[in-house]
Design an enzyme around this catalytic site. Sequence first.
Site, PDB file in Angstrom:
ATOM      1  N   ARG A 121       0.814  -1.236   0.000  1.00 54.31           N
ATOM      2  CA  ARG A 121       0.000   0.000   0.000  1.00 54.31           C
ATOM      3  C   ARG A 121       0.835   1.268   0.000  1.00 54.31           C
ATOM      4  NH1 ARG A 121      -2.481  -3.252   3.691  1.00 54.31           N
ATOM      5  NH2 ARG A 121      -4.301  -4.333   2.862  1.00 54.31           N
ATOM      6  N   LYS A 143       2.004  11.801 -10.317  1.00 61.49           N
ATOM      7  CA  LYS A 143       1.146  10.938 -11.146  1.00 61.49           C
ATOM      8  C   LYS A 143       1.959   9.734 -11.565  1.00 61.49           C
ATOM      9  CE  LYS A 143      -2.036  14.247 -13.246  1.00 61.49           C
ATOM     10  NZ  LYS A 143      -2.501  14.814 -14.531  1.00 61.49           N
ATOM     11  N   GLU A 185       7.570  20.793 -23.515  1.00 62.35           N
ATOM     12  CA  GLU A 185       6.946  21.038 -22.195  1.00 62.35           C
ATOM     13  C   GLU A 185       7.550  22.297 -21.553  1.00 62.35           C
ATOM     14  OE1 GLU A 185       4.358  19.260 -21.453  1.00 62.35           O
ATOM     15  OE2 GLU A 185       4.626  17.277 -22.369  1.00 62.35           O
ATOM     16  N   LYS A 227       6.064  23.851 -12.356  1.00 59.41           N
ATOM     17  CA  LYS A 227       5.296  22.619 -12.149  1.00 59.41           C
ATOM     18  C   LYS A 227       5.034  22.414 -10.655  1.00 59.41           C
ATOM     19  CE  LYS A 227       3.817  18.248 -13.267  1.00 59.41           C
ATOM     20  NZ  LYS A 227       3.847  17.049 -14.071  1.00 59.41           N
ATOM     21  N   GLU A 237      -5.607  17.739  -9.553  1.00 60.66           N
ATOM     22  CA  GLU A 237      -6.167  18.256 -10.794  1.00 60.66           C
ATOM     23  C   GLU A 237      -7.658  18.557 -10.705  1.00 60.66           C
ATOM     24  OE1 GLU A 237      -4.270  16.647 -14.213  1.00 60.66           O
ATOM     25  OE2 GLU A 237      -5.812  17.394 -15.561  1.00 60.66           O
ATOM     26  N   ARG A 241      -4.212  22.602 -12.036  1.00 57.80           N
ATOM     27  CA  ARG A 241      -3.296  21.633 -12.657  1.00 57.80           C
ATOM     28  C   ARG A 241      -3.676  21.348 -14.103  1.00 57.80           C
ATOM     29  NH1 ARG A 241      -0.364  16.424  -9.750  1.00 57.80           N
ATOM     30  NH2 ARG A 241       0.829  15.827 -11.573  1.00 57.80           N
ATOM     31  N   ASN A 245      -2.202  21.111 -19.215  1.00 50.93           N
ATOM     32  CA  ASN A 245      -2.623  20.383 -20.415  1.00 50.93           C
ATOM     33  C   ASN A 245      -2.695  21.269 -21.653  1.00 50.93           C
ATOM     34  OD1 ASN A 245      -2.829  17.925 -19.106  1.00 50.93           O
ATOM     35  ND2 ASN A 245      -4.933  18.324 -18.448  1.00 50.93           N
ATOM     36  N   HIS A 248      -2.427  19.891 -25.118  1.00 47.54           N
ATOM     37  CA  HIS A 248      -2.502  18.444 -24.975  1.00 47.54           C
ATOM     38  C   HIS A 248      -3.784  17.832 -25.535  1.00 47.54           C
ATOM     39  CE1 HIS A 248       1.117  18.862 -22.646  1.00 47.54           C
ATOM     40  NE2 HIS A 248       1.140  17.585 -22.324  1.00 47.54           N
ATOM     41  N   HIS A 252      -2.774  14.949 -27.703  1.00 44.95           N
ATOM     42  CA  HIS A 252      -3.189  13.560 -27.453  1.00 44.95           C
ATOM     43  C   HIS A 252      -3.931  12.995 -28.667  1.00 44.95           C
ATOM     44  CE1 HIS A 252      -2.991  14.243 -22.824  1.00 44.95           C
ATOM     45  NE2 HIS A 252      -1.879  13.694 -23.270  1.00 44.95           N
ATOM     46  N   HIS A 265       5.438  12.294 -27.798  1.00 48.50           N
ATOM     47  CA  HIS A 265       4.484  13.120 -27.064  1.00 48.50           C
ATOM     48  C   HIS A 265       4.809  14.614 -27.206  1.00 48.50           C
ATOM     49  CE1 HIS A 265       1.814  14.417 -23.875  1.00 48.50           C
ATOM     50  NE2 HIS A 265       2.834  15.017 -23.283  1.00 48.50           N
TER      51      HIS A 265
HETATM   52  N1  LIG Z   1       3.554  11.239 -14.579  1.00 48.00           N
HETATM   53  C1  LIG Z   1       3.417  12.356 -15.260  1.00 48.00           C
HETATM   54  O1  LIG Z   1       3.018  13.390 -14.719  1.00 48.00           O
HETATM   55  C2  LIG Z   1       3.794  12.370 -16.697  1.00 48.00           C
HETATM   56  C3  LIG Z   1       3.890  13.582 -17.393  1.00 48.00           C
HETATM   57  C4  LIG Z   1       4.311  13.559 -18.709  1.00 48.00           C
HETATM   58  C5  LIG Z   1       4.605  12.350 -19.326  1.00 48.00           C
HETATM   59  N2  LIG Z   1       4.479  11.186 -18.635  1.00 48.00           N
HETATM   60  C6  LIG Z   1       4.813   9.896 -19.261  1.00 48.00           C
HETATM   61  O2  LIG Z   1       6.192   9.898 -19.562  1.00 48.00           O
HETATM   62  C7  LIG Z   1       6.424   9.009 -20.642  1.00 48.00           C
HETATM   63  C8  LIG Z   1       7.371   9.668 -21.624  1.00 48.00           C
HETATM   64  O3  LIG Z   1       8.583   9.950 -20.959  1.00 48.00           O
HETATM   65  P1  LIG Z   1       9.921  10.234 -21.779  1.00 48.00           P
HETATM   66  O4  LIG Z   1       9.643  11.235 -22.825  1.00 48.00           O
HETATM   67  O5  LIG Z   1      10.967  10.481 -20.787  1.00 48.00           O
HETATM   68  O6  LIG Z   1      10.148   8.860 -22.583  1.00 48.00           O
HETATM   69  P2  LIG Z   1      10.963   7.536 -22.219  1.00 48.00           P
HETATM   70  O7  LIG Z   1      10.946   7.240 -20.795  1.00 48.00           O
HETATM   71  O8  LIG Z   1      10.471   6.488 -23.170  1.00 48.00           O
HETATM   72  O9  LIG Z   1      12.463   7.939 -22.644  1.00 48.00           O
HETATM   73  C9  LIG Z   1      12.741   8.236 -23.991  1.00 48.00           C
HETATM   74  C10 LIG Z   1      13.912   7.388 -24.510  1.00 48.00           C
HETATM   75  O10 LIG Z   1      15.142   7.925 -24.007  1.00 48.00           O
HETATM   76  C11 LIG Z   1      15.908   6.886 -23.385  1.00 48.00           C
HETATM   77  N3  LIG Z   1      16.698   7.557 -22.358  1.00 48.00           N
HETATM   78  C12 LIG Z   1      16.296   8.015 -21.157  1.00 48.00           C
HETATM   79  N4  LIG Z   1      17.258   8.715 -20.566  1.00 48.00           N
HETATM   80  C13 LIG Z   1      18.326   8.673 -21.400  1.00 48.00           C
HETATM   81  C14 LIG Z   1      19.624   9.233 -21.319  1.00 48.00           C
HETATM   82  N5  LIG Z   1      20.004  10.016 -20.307  1.00 48.00           N
HETATM   83  N6  LIG Z   1      20.479   8.984 -22.349  1.00 48.00           N
HETATM   84  C15 LIG Z   1      20.079   8.237 -23.406  1.00 48.00           C
HETATM   85  N7  LIG Z   1      18.857   7.719 -23.543  1.00 48.00           N
HETATM   86  C16 LIG Z   1      17.985   7.935 -22.537  1.00 48.00           C
HETATM   87  C17 LIG Z   1      14.866   5.921 -22.914  1.00 48.00           C
HETATM   88  O11 LIG Z   1      15.418   4.657 -22.661  1.00 48.00           O
HETATM   89  C18 LIG Z   1      13.876   5.947 -24.069  1.00 48.00           C
HETATM   90  O12 LIG Z   1      14.341   5.125 -25.112  1.00 48.00           O
HETATM   91  C19 LIG Z   1       5.072   8.655 -21.217  1.00 48.00           C
HETATM   92  O13 LIG Z   1       4.733   7.343 -20.832  1.00 48.00           O
HETATM   93  C20 LIG Z   1       4.119   9.650 -20.560  1.00 48.00           C
HETATM   94  O14 LIG Z   1       2.825   9.136 -20.393  1.00 48.00           O
HETATM   95  C21 LIG Z   1       4.086  11.175 -17.338  1.00 48.00           C
HETATM   96 ZN   LIG Z   2       2.884  16.545 -21.842  1.00 47.39          ZN
END
Ligand SMILES: NC(=O)c1ccc[n+]([C@@H]2O[C@H](COP(=O)([O-])OP(=O)(O)OC[C@H]3O[C@@H](n4cnc5c(N)ncnc54)[C@H](O)[C@@H]3O)[C@@H](O)[C@H]2O)c1
Ligand SMILES: [Zn+2]
Length: 356
Positions: A121, A143, A185, A227, A237, A241, A245, A248, A252, A265
């Site tokens: 939990r 999140k 972003e 943020k 949200e 918050r 978006n 977005h 999306h 994204h």
């Molecule tokens: N929780 C939230 O509030 C929130 C907000 C925005 C996005 N997200 C989520 O985040 C995800 C996208 O995250 P992202 O854009 O970081 O993508 P990702 O985690 O897929 O990373 C992008 C690529 O870069 C590689 N990578 C990471 N760090 C590296 C480094 N230092 N050097 C070389 N390669 C590296 C990863 O292995 C991957 O291939 C989505 O699933 C999205 O839904 C969540």
């Molecule tokens: Zn975003």
Amino acid sequence: MLQTRTIQVALGERAYPIVIGRGLLGGGFDLAAHVAGADCLVVSNDTVAPLYLERLREGLAGKEVESIALPDGEAHKTLATMQSILDRLVAMGANRDTTVIALGGGVVGDIAGFAAASYMRGVDFIQVPTTLLAQVDSSVGGKTGVNHPQGKNLIGAFHQPRLVVIDTDTLNTLPDRELHAGLAEVIKHGAICDPTYFAWLEANMPALLARDPAVLAQAIGRSCEIKAEVVAADEREGGRRATLNFGHTFGHAIERCQGYGEWLHGEAVAAGMIMAARLSGLDAADIDRLTRLVAAAGLPVEPPSIPAAEWRAAMGLDKKVQGKRLRFVLLKSLGECYVTADYDAGRLAALIGEAG
Ligand SMILES: NC(=O)c1ccc[n+]([C@@H]2O[C@H](COP(=O)([O-])OP(=O)(O)OC[C@H]3O[C@@H](n4cnc5c(N)ncnc54)[C@H](O)[C@@H]3O)[C@@H](O)[C@H]2O)c1
Ligand SMILES: [Zn+2]
């Protein structure tokens, strides 16, 4: 000598610091001091672990450190992958004092955070984001979650980290395309609430693209402040918050219509922000400024070609949800936004190429 900077996320008893600096992995930061119990599980992936796991371990001296490398990619952001983390926690005899540490981009952070939220939990969670997107966006705010075959992020929980450690040196290995996607972003943060930051980004985009460490750290710091402030004002949200978006709703829809992975994204959000600025009725000079900044960041300024009916379905504007008017984040000016369901329907129709 670059300074380490700390930003607080003011969430009462769930408040936590975001520490930003160079060389924080590899001994520059005493991560062990933030691990409450004797052991921790580092969750990374098979791209990031070979690059940074050993350096991260240097900050964990004195702790029992286990690690798991997930397969890389959004396609693996699933319950099955999360299960592999839970299995590992059980196998290592993790208890309520165990800390889960996410080392990677947003995908790793979201899955590891959800595992930390669920195991017994909820156990302590630390984010060590290594993509620009994760550093300015996904690692802050609590999140967590995974995808369901029927939709992105359908399953998850709010679970704030205890700490976010951003080592800006990790960006040196990030592919250009991922860096650019993170900048979307960053631009968003300026566009929704800080005209001075927006102008600073216009002046400093070449230095950001050249990965100037001081300039990157400044942008990450300001974006995290924004943020953090928005999250502290509205953790779950209910209102403010939602301003995060901006761009977005269109973004999306682009991701959905193109198939996830085709457009990153950040790329979809980039084109989506310009569409949202147009829907806002912003004057031509301001739309031009936003467009030029997005283009300067190496991001698309136009959406792909999508039939109007698909736009509507993807945005939830089709018949199924009639009556529930969609809300958009619109701009009053560059640096000031509002959320409204009272948008110009004619402008929207024109934007998605609907014959009027
Ligand atoms: N929780 C939230 O509030 C929130 C907000 C925005 C996005 N997200 C989520 O985040 C995800 C996208 O995250 P992202 O854009 O970081 O993508 P990702 O985690 O897929 O990373 C992008 C690529 O870069 C590689 N990578 C990471 N760090 C590296 C480094 N230092 N050097 C070389 N390669 C590296 C990863 O292995 C991957 O291939 C989505 O699933 C999205 O839904 C969540
Ligand atoms: Zn975003």
